[in-house]
Design a protein around this motif. Structure first.
Motif, PDB file in Angstrom:
ATOM      1  N   ILE A  84     -76.990 -55.985 -30.059  1.00  0.00           N
ATOM      2  CA  ILE A  84     -76.745 -54.568 -29.786  1.00  0.00           C
ATOM      3  C   ILE A  84     -75.399 -54.135 -30.372  1.00  0.00           C
ATOM      4  N   ILE A  86     -69.719 -47.818 -30.538  1.00  0.00           N
ATOM      5  CA  ILE A  86     -69.250 -48.159 -31.877  1.00  0.00           C
ATOM      6  C   ILE A  86     -70.084 -49.288 -32.465  1.00  0.00           C
ATOM      7  N   VAL A 106     -73.235 -49.951 -31.874  1.00  0.00           N
ATOM      8  CA  VAL A 106     -74.531 -49.429 -32.312  1.00  0.00           C
ATOM      9  C   VAL A 106     -74.376 -48.730 -33.662  1.00  0.00           C
ATOM     10  N   GLY A 107     -73.304 -47.953 -33.808  1.00  0.00           N
ATOM     11  CA  GLY A 107     -73.069 -47.251 -35.068  1.00  0.00           C
ATOM     12  C   GLY A 107     -72.835 -48.206 -36.219  1.00  0.00           C
ATOM     13  N   LEU A 108     -71.958 -49.180 -36.003  1.00  0.00           N
ATOM     14  CA  LEU A 108     -71.653 -50.141 -37.070  1.00  0.00           C
ATOM     15  C   LEU A 108     -72.896 -50.918 -37.469  1.00  0.00           C
ATOM     16  N   ALA A 116     -75.918 -49.914 -37.561  1.00  0.00           N
ATOM     17  CA  ALA A 116     -76.720 -49.104 -38.489  1.00  0.00           C
ATOM     18  C   ALA A 116     -76.111 -49.145 -39.884  1.00  0.00           C
ATOM     19  N   ALA A 117     -74.789 -49.005 -39.971  1.00  0.00           N
ATOM     20  CA  ALA A 117     -74.135 -48.980 -41.281  1.00  0.00           C
ATOM     21  C   ALA A 117     -74.304 -50.310 -42.000  1.00  0.00           C
ATOM     22  N   GLY A 163     -77.783 -50.922 -43.170  1.00  0.00           N
ATOM     23  CA  GLY A 163     -77.983 -50.046 -44.322  1.00  0.00           C
ATOM     24  C   GLY A 163     -77.358 -50.645 -45.569  1.00  0.00           C
ATOM     25  N   GLY A 164     -76.147 -51.155 -45.412  1.00  0.00           N
ATOM     26  CA  GLY A 164     -75.455 -51.773 -46.541  1.00  0.00           C
ATOM     27  C   GLY A 164     -76.219 -52.969 -47.080  1.00  0.00           C
ATOM     28  N   ILE A 216     -79.416 -53.547 -46.866  1.00  0.00           N
ATOM     29  CA  ILE A 216     -80.653 -53.118 -47.534  1.00  0.00           C
ATOM     30  C   ILE A 216     -80.337 -52.572 -48.926  1.00  0.00           C
ATOM     31  N   THR A 217     -79.214 -51.828 -49.040  1.00  0.00           N
ATOM     32  CA  THR A 217     -78.842 -51.292 -50.350  1.00  0.00           C
ATOM     33  C   THR A 217     -78.607 -52.409 -51.349  1.00  0.00           C
ATOM     34  N   ARG A 221     -81.477 -54.376 -53.195  1.00  0.00           N
ATOM     35  CA  ARG A 221     -82.112 -53.866 -54.406  1.00  0.00           C
ATOM     36  C   ARG A 221     -81.695 -54.648 -55.643  1.00  0.00           C
ATOM     37  N   ALA A 256     -85.398 -60.342 -39.917  1.00  0.00           N
ATOM     38  CA  ALA A 256     -86.448 -60.313 -38.912  1.00  0.00           C
ATOM     39  C   ALA A 256     -86.275 -61.444 -37.900  1.00  0.00           C
ATOM     40  N   PHE A 294     -73.629 -44.403 -44.926  1.00  0.00           N
ATOM     41  CA  PHE A 294     -72.246 -44.663 -45.326  1.00  0.00           C
ATOM     42  C   PHE A 294     -71.327 -43.494 -44.978  1.00  0.00           C
ATOM     43  N   VAL A 303     -71.959 -43.045 -40.523  1.00  0.00           N
ATOM     44  CA  VAL A 303     -71.379 -43.938 -39.533  1.00  0.00           C
ATOM     45  C   VAL A 303     -69.891 -43.676 -39.323  1.00  0.00           C
ATOM     46  N   PHE A 359     -69.719 -40.772 -37.148  1.00  0.00           N
ATOM     47  CA  PHE A 359     -70.102 -41.155 -35.787  1.00  0.00           C
ATOM     48  C   PHE A 359     -68.921 -41.820 -35.070  1.00  0.00           C
ATOM     49  N   LEU A 360     -68.260 -42.756 -35.788  1.00  0.00           N
ATOM     50  CA  LEU A 360     -67.113 -43.452 -35.198  1.00  0.00           C
ATOM     51  C   LEU A 360     -65.998 -42.457 -34.882  1.00  0.00           C
TER      52      LEU A 360
END
Lengths: 338, 333
Positions: free
Chosen positions: A95, A158, A160-162, A164-165, A168-169, A171-172, A175, A190, B316, B319, B322-323
């Motif tokens: 979490i 914080i 939870v927010g981090l 997500a970031a 995201g990073g 996954i980017t 590529r 997974a 990017f 977040v 959000f912080l």
């Protein structure tokens, strides 16, 4: 003084859990593509098995099983400590985004690093721990308020927010990967238990052997931290420093575990909770039970994932989330304190 | 309670500037891409379409639908965020953070598992049902008996519900072997937008945004607090439920078009309120335009970075924002 009744209860619960754990391990090892029957398994266990059973058990299933057990313990323990530090019964490395931090670091490492297959296994826990610690420090930094100290509520937000970031990073960056690398990271995210050789056990075990006894050693100060801040300070404790040290140690513990088993959440939530429901919040009492519960849950989740599909498997992390998230929500629904 | 009607800038000026920025970003987005196409070709493609010309085909069949898709999703998510924030009176709410996106994604995964060929309007409907499922779970658990929608509870419930629903989607994907399309749903990309999706999507989003503008006065009243709103004779329950349903529908549509994108619905309403104050008559239109700007420009950046996922690009920016909001301690609107 610890009540002797509670002490006795702890011993009983631990023994029952040990039996359950043994049964779970037996179920897990005897199922799978090659069905080993029960008597063959027991015979092999005491060193009297046939060559083929011996090979399968010792070379393939045993190391993976040990990794699963150790990871379950590590995740559960780390969750227990993080909950005590943040005084939030719902905090845990998944979490809070610490697993995602480890994953991000591993992804960066695969992108820029020269991956040497011989040392990869030993380096990976270090990389993951570095990512986890950095994430934890960021969380700590952002939730620190001058004068007020750490705000446990903000810590969770914080995190939870981090999380997500950082995912995201990752996954980017995926590529840029070739198919194998992308598949590895996807499986890692997974929560696929992928370490299945003895070398993984060797890379993993020292961390557990150092950190878990240390945390047991610290259980008295954990008890104090878990009371209110005033009490802890008046007992002469440097609260923020102690918190930071314990946070880093528990982050190392969970990061090392996720390095070998992939991103698995919720074990650190369920393990300590179930343990506390038996013997209460005293760390000396509930931590051994939390260790066993964590290991038990991860073995069960992994085995369900391995056996439920006729072709292929469901990663343990997904099974754990399907069991663990409702548990988390149930706990949230019950607690009104947050 | 003090009325926060301090307006930093004049609304019509801000709105005009926002529209101009939107047109510019939209134009840039059409011009820049892997195939080099100049301005006159684009104008020709639009006004003088030649089906034989490859560049014309790229413009009409790939880039323009993609950009309109990005615009549409931006509008939908941003307005949905504004609606959710006003209902929960919680500045940290966002369609993705309260489980709408992961719910929609789960239902879409289920739909694909049952029948791979499905019409787009039906997809929107299933997305909506999924968003309702996720949102209801989060709101029911996140609403504490003590103080309504406490941000920490809401975000925690959102994280757990999202974890559960995403795990379920992944399990379904593995079981029915549809991983490839699922990766698309979870990472978010507008590259595959077709005119067919837009023919359904545009009118639905447009109608909902108009409804939002029509009820914006009610939202401003709701924003003053439940007791004041009741005192002013508002049917608080009806407005709340209606706003929530419309927000879920918007989230469902955007997931059906692009997959999950977070933080648009968080950031844009904030920026709008910062610019024009808390009057929702002004906030909603500005939010719609700025939301479009954000997603269109993020999609352009993503394309220039070699088709990186839009959702990652937005997170990017999202977040840190959000912080910053948490650090500032801006818990309620």
């Amino acid at each position: 003084m610890i009540d002797s009744k509670l002490k006795r209860k702890q011993i009983i619960v631990c023994s029952v859990l040990l039996v359950l754990l043994f049964l779970a391990v037996t179920w897990s090892i005897t199922s799978g593509e090659y069905k080993m029957d029960l008597s063959a398994y027991l015979k092999t266990l005491i060193g009297q098995g046939e060559f083929k059973d011996n090979l399968i058990l010792m070379e393939f299933r045993m190391p993976r099983m040990l990794i699963t057990l150790l990871a379950g313990m590590a995740l559960s323990m780390s969750g227990a400590i993080i909950q005590s530090i943040t005084k939030n019964p719902l905090a845990e490395s998944g979490i809070l985004g610490i697993n995602a931090g480890g994953g991000f670091a591993i992804t960066v490492f695969i992108v820029i690093g020269q991956v040497n297959p011989n040392t990869f296994i030993y380096v990976l826990p270090l990389i993951s721990a570095a990512g986890g610690i950095l994430t934890a420090l960021l969380i700590f930094l952002f939730s620190y308020n001058k004068g007020k100290g750490i705000s446990p509520a903000n810590m969770v937000l914080i995190g939870v927010g981090l999380s997500a970031a950082l995912s995201g990073g990752s996954i980017t960056m995926m590529r840029k990967f070739n198919e194998d690398q992308a598949e590895f990271i996807a499986a890692w995210m997974a929560g696929n238990i992928w370490g299945d050789e003895w070398s993984f056990v060797l890379a993993f075990l020292p961390w557990i052997l150092i950190i878990i006894p240390f945390l047991f050693f610290k259980s008295s100060s954990l008890n104090i931290i878990n009371t209110n801040d005033q009490t802890a300070k008046s007992l002469g404790m440097n609260l923020d420093k102690e918190r930071l040290i314990l946070l880093i140690i528990s982050v190392i513990l969970s990061s090392v575990a996720v390095a070998v088993v992939g991103s698995i959440g919720f074990i650190g939530l369920m393990g300590p909770h179930i343990a506390k429901s038996f013997v209460g919040p005293r760390h000396q009492l509930f931590m051994p039970i939390a260790l066993l519960t964590g290991a038990f849950l991860l073995v069960i989740a992994d085995t369900i994932g391995q056996t439920v599909l006729s072709i292929g498997t469901i990663p343990a992390g997904i099974v754990v989330a399907i069991i663990g998230a409702p548990y988390f929500l149930y706990l949230m629904y019950k607690t009104n304190s947050i | 309670m003090e009325l926060k009607n301090k307006i930093p800038f004049h609304f019509s000026i801000i709105f005009t500037i926002a529209c101009i920025i939107l047109v510019i970003t939209f134009w840039i987005s059409i011009v820049y891409g892997s195939a080099d196409i100049n301005t006159s070709t684009i104008l020709n493609a639009v006004f003088n379409y030649d089906p034989e010309d490859v560049n014309h085909n790229i413009i009409i069949d790939v880039r323009i639908p993609r950009d309109i898709g990005a615009l549409l999703v931006g509008v939908a998510l941003a307005v949905s965020g504004a609606g959710i924030q006003s209902v929960t009176r919680n500045s940290l709410a966002d369609p993705s953070l309260i489980g709408l996106n992961s719910g929609a994604a789960l239902m879409l995964a289920l739909t694909y598992a049952v029948s791979p060929v499905i019409t787009f309007p039906l997809l929107i409907l299933t997305g909506f049902i999924g968003a309702m499922l996720g949102g209801t779970m989060v709101l029911m658990i996140g609403r504490s008996r003590k103080d309504g929608f406490n941000p920490v509870r809401l975000i925690l419930a959102g994280a757990a519900v999202s974890a559960l629903l995403s795990a379920a989607s992944q399990a379904i994907a593995l079981y029915f072997r549809l991983n490839q399309s699922l990766i698309f749903w979870s990472s978010g990309g507008v590259s595959g937008t077709t005119w067919q999706q837009l023919y359904t999507g545009i009118p639905v989003v447009a109608i909902i945004v108009v409804i939002f503008i029509l009820i914006s006065g009610q939202l401003s009243i709701l924003n003053l607090g439940e007791s004041i709103a009741k005192g002013l004779g508002q049917n608080v329950k009806l407005i709340r439920a209606g706003t929530m349903l419309l927000s879920m529908l918007l989230a469902g549509i955007s997931v059906a078009i692009v997959g999950q994108i977070a933080f648009v619905g968080l950031m844009v309403p904030h920026i709008s309120r910062f610019l024009v104050g808390t009057d929702y008559k002004k906030v909603i239109p500005l939010t719609a335009v700025l939301g479009g700007c954000l997603v269109v420009s993020a999609d352009t950046v993503a394309r220039l970075m070699g088709e990186a996922p839009v959702s990652a690009i937005i997170s990017f920016i999202g977040v840190p924002y959000f912080l910053y909001l948490i650090k500032k301690g801006g818990r309620t609107i």
